[in-house]
Design a protein around this motif. Structure first.
Motif, PDB file in Angstrom:
ATOM      1  N   GLY A  70       5.106  10.229  -0.576  1.00 14.25           N
ATOM      2  CA  GLY A  70       4.384   9.054  -0.099  1.00 14.25           C
ATOM      3  C   GLY A  70       5.315   8.002   0.466  1.00 14.25           C
ATOM      4  N   VAL A  71       4.769   7.077   1.242  1.00 12.96           N
ATOM      5  CA  VAL A  71       5.518   5.932   1.741  1.00 12.96           C
ATOM      6  C   VAL A  71       4.774   4.662   1.329  1.00 12.96           C
ATOM      7  CG1 VAL A  71       6.507   7.177   3.693  1.00 12.96           C
ATOM      8  CG2 VAL A  71       4.349   5.973   3.981  1.00 12.96           C
ATOM      9  N   THR A  72       5.531   3.627   0.992  1.00 18.98           N
ATOM     10  CA  THR A  72       4.958   2.347   0.577  1.00 18.98           C
ATOM     11  C   THR A  72       5.283   1.290   1.615  1.00 18.98           C
ATOM     12  OG1 THR A  72       5.117   2.880  -1.781  1.00 18.98           O
ATOM     13  CG2 THR A  72       4.958   0.553  -1.200  1.00 18.98           C
ATOM     14  N   LYS A 104       0.856  -1.181   0.000  1.00 14.46           N
ATOM     15  CA  LYS A 104       0.000   0.000   0.000  1.00 14.46           C
ATOM     16  C   LYS A 104       0.894   1.234   0.000  1.00 14.46           C
ATOM     17  CE  LYS A 104      -3.615  -2.231   2.819  1.00 14.46           C
ATOM     18  NZ  LYS A 104      -4.414  -2.116   4.061  1.00 14.46           N
ATOM     19  N   THR A 105       0.470   2.251  -0.712  1.00 10.51           N
ATOM     20  CA  THR A 105       1.213   3.507  -0.727  1.00 10.51           C
ATOM     21  C   THR A 105       0.333   4.610  -0.163  1.00 10.51           C
ATOM     22  OG1 THR A 105       2.518   2.864  -2.665  1.00 10.51           O
ATOM     23  CG2 THR A 105       2.419   5.211  -2.140  1.00 10.51           C
ATOM     24  N   TYR A 106       0.850   5.311   0.822  1.00  7.04           N
ATOM     25  CA  TYR A 106       0.125   6.418   1.445  1.00  7.04           C
ATOM     26  C   TYR A 106       0.646   7.724   0.850  1.00  7.04           C
ATOM     27  CZ  TYR A 106      -1.421   2.807   4.645  1.00  7.04           C
ATOM     28  OH  TYR A 106      -1.973   1.658   5.179  1.00  7.04           O
ATOM     29  N   VAL A 107      -0.036   8.187  -0.196  1.00 10.95           N
ATOM     30  CA  VAL A 107       0.370   9.396  -0.908  1.00 10.95           C
ATOM     31  C   VAL A 107       0.135  10.611  -0.022  1.00 10.95           C
ATOM     32  CG1 VAL A 107      -0.063  10.839  -2.939  1.00 10.95           C
ATOM     33  CG2 VAL A 107      -0.140   8.345  -3.144  1.00 10.95           C
ATOM     34  N   GLY A 108       1.088  11.528  -0.045  1.00  7.63           N
ATOM     35  CA  GLY A 108       0.967  12.743   0.745  1.00  7.63           C
ATOM     36  C   GLY A 108       1.675  12.688   2.076  1.00  7.63           C
ATOM     37  N   TRP A 109       2.276  11.536   2.379  1.00 10.82           N
ATOM     38  CA  TRP A 109       2.985  11.364   3.647  1.00 10.82           C
ATOM     39  C   TRP A 109       4.447  11.056   3.376  1.00 10.82           C
ATOM     40  CZ3 TRP A 109       0.398  11.885   8.319  1.00 10.82           C
ATOM     41  CH2 TRP A 109      -0.999  11.920   8.249  1.00 10.82           C
ATOM     42  N   GLY A 110       5.342  11.659   4.151  1.00 10.33           N
ATOM     43  CA  GLY A 110       6.750  11.301   4.071  1.00 10.33           C
ATOM     44  C   GLY A 110       7.465  11.885   2.883  1.00 10.33           C
ATOM     45  N   GLY A 111       8.471  11.137   2.397  1.00  8.42           N
ATOM     46  CA  GLY A 111       9.342  11.616   1.336  1.00  8.42           C
ATOM     47  C   GLY A 111       8.853  11.287  -0.051  1.00  8.42           C
ATOM     48  N   SER A 112       9.777  11.310  -0.982  1.00  3.40           N
ATOM     49  CA  SER A 112       9.430  11.159  -2.393  1.00  3.40           C
ATOM     50  C   SER A 112       9.462   9.707  -2.820  1.00  3.40           C
ATOM     51  CB  SER A 112      10.402  11.960  -3.258  1.00  3.40           C
ATOM     52  OG  SER A 112      10.126  11.793  -4.622  1.00  3.40           O
ATOM     53  N   VAL A 113       8.416   9.278  -3.509  1.00  9.14           N
ATOM     54  CA  VAL A 113       8.336   7.946  -4.104  1.00  9.14           C
ATOM     55  C   VAL A 113       8.020   8.141  -5.579  1.00  9.14           C
ATOM     56  CG1 VAL A 113       7.202   5.700  -4.084  1.00  9.14           C
ATOM     57  CG2 VAL A 113       7.479   6.964  -1.948  1.00  9.14           C
ATOM     58  N   MET A 114       8.997   7.872  -6.444  1.00 10.10           N
ATOM     59  CA  MET A 114       8.806   8.041  -7.883  1.00 10.10           C
ATOM     60  C   MET A 114       8.273   9.442  -8.207  1.00 10.10           C
ATOM     61  SD  MET A 114       7.247   4.330  -9.013  1.00 10.10           S
ATOM     62  CE  MET A 114       7.300   4.798 -10.759  1.00 10.10           C
TER      63      MET A 114
END
Length: 461
Positions: free
Chosen positions: A116-118, A102-112
């Motif tokens: 978000g964090v996965t 699951k990826t929580y978009v809007g939280w934490g650092g950069s994902v692609m």
């Protein structure tokens, strides 16, 4: 609308939740601005075809549910059903995964390129006799509050109790505060062996400089699912954690630090945080590394564990849980390390060095001196903070109102053991970020600061 849809799908939020009703309300408005073909394409790109959805294996059950939701929306409006909305075209794996990404978009650092964090986790609730296999609501509030108050953990040694699958730490460690140093160390603890395996994997996934590829994630997902169904353990039973090598997830690049099994070092090469995972049973805790700040979210739920939890927190705050029981021991160890090359006679390490080529020996001595220097500098930083009066140990515990009864028991136990508690924050999540278990937007989370007043004896002494 597309952003909200992406958040809901990537976090695996069931379509029965309120969040999807907000997406549905936007459909008619968007269709007035674009063609039906453009709308269908946009919806798919924001959900099943989203780059983050493709990067890691998602729940096929949820993917089918999303397509069925889209079909229902089209039918309710009397629109012509697009051929793309066919759930049967989504192929299922040859096994039933117990956990998915699951990826929580809007939280934490950069994902692609996106914030978000996965995490690899279960679909929710109490699964396999543990609450730790999924992200709970309190973890989000704690992460939000800690990120907004970086001075609490800046330059300090942090320990998180009941870290679960690692949401709070992943958010904090991937979104460093500008102008504030990161934590010196961040030790994540839990008790259930399967939870610890997911926790270590998720930290690598979010913190490693080279995250695993999809094929590696699929392999790990299968292995974990197979382990989960091999045999249940009774609730509360402690099984030793067989720490995995994680060769497929870049774990072999890390080094050990103090007594903390280091997972990865986060930083720019000059200022780093040593991040580690440790198995801790509150009832029988092992010796712990030195800690300045304790963090925990949604750990006040089991009435019978509360005395042990508070006792552990108290031992951390009074320093008795540390592997280093006194500053004198630290100074003595540092002194021994400083003089290791000036002693009379040969230590075992020196004898080994004598067998090396002179150039290799000089290189080894330089690295050892550099390591010792780094340890001394780290201790000096801690000592300086003590002199400045900012090293008082403290704990911050986030509690969701669903545990109102056990929260009262917890606070009573805190007082019984001579600790002080202060309510420092209270909040609920807005609808657009209600991505977590049970969609508990109506439940406030309270964060209590726990401290140990000076010269307060333990009640049992």
């Amino acid at each position: 609308m597309y952003e909200l849809l992406a958040r809901a799908h990537l976090a695996g939020v069931p379509t029965s939740r309120t969040l999807w009703a907000h997406v549905a309300k936007s459909l008619d408005t968007v269709l007035e601005e674009v063609s039906e073909t453009e709308l269908v394409s946009g919806l798919l790109k924001a959900s099943l075809q989203h780059p983050l959805a493709v990067a890691a294996p998602r729940s096929t059950t949820h993917a089918r549910e999303v397509l069925q939701w889209l079909r229902d929306q089209w039918r309710a409006r009397g629109w012509n059903l697009p051929s793309e909305f066919i759930p049967e075209e989504i192929s299922c794996p040859d096994y039933a995964p117990e956990v998915s990404y699951k990826t929580y978009v809007g939280w934490g650092g950069s994902v692609m390129g996106q914030v978000g964090v996965t995490l690899l986790e279960s679909d929710g609730g109490i699964t396999h006799n543990t609450t730790g296999l999924t992200t709970w609501y309190g973890a989000a509030i704690l992460a939000q509050w800690a990120s907004d108050n970086p001075a609490i953990i800046a330059g300090r040694r942090v320990m998180e109790l009941g870290a679960g699958v690692g949401f709070t730490a992943s958010v904090i460690l991937t979104s460093p505060a500008e102008g504030q140093p990161p934590p010196l160390t961040y030790t994540l603890t839990d008790c259930h062996h399967h939870v610890l395996t997911l926790l270590q994997h998720n930290l690598t996934l979010n913190l490693a400089s080279s995250p695993p590829k999809r094929e590696e994630l699929e392999k790990f997902q299968r292995e974990v699912s197979e382990e989960l169904v091999k045999g249940e353990v009774e609730a509360g039973e402690v099984v030793p954690w067989p720490r995995l090598s994680h060769k497929d997830t870049n774990m072999s690049r890390t080094t050990s630090a103090a007594a903390v099994p280091t997972v990865v070092e986060v930083g720019d090469g000059r200022v780093v945080t040593k991040v580690g995972v440790l198995q801790v049973d509150w009832r029988r805790p092992p010796p712990l590394p030195p800690v300045d700040v304790v963090l925990a979210a949604d750990v006040v739920y089991a009435r019978h564990l509360i005395p042990a939890l508070v006792t552990l927190i108290r031992s951390i705050l009074d320093g008795s849980a540390d592997e280093e029981h006194s500053q004198d021991m630290v100074i003595k160890r540092k002194s021994e390390n400083r003089s290791v090359y000036g002693q009379q006679g040969k230590t075992e390490r020196e004898e080994c060095n004598m067998m090396q080529h002179p150039a290799e020996r000089e290189g080894a001595e330089f690295k050892e001196k550099q390591r010792i220097s780094e340890e001394i500098n780290e201790e000096d930083k801690v000592s300086k903070r003590k002199e400045e009066g900012v090293n008082e140990r403290e704990a911050y515990i986030a509690c969701t109102r669903r545990n109102q009864e056990t929260l009262s028991v917890f606070l009573e136990e805190v007082q019984h053991q001579g600790l002080s508690h202060t309510l420092v924050y209270q909040a609920t999540l807005g609808t657009d970020t209600a991505l977590f278990l049970y969609n508990e937007t109506h439940l406030p989370v309270k964060i209590y600061k726990i401290t140990l007043p000076h010269n307060v004896p333990h009640p049992d002494v």
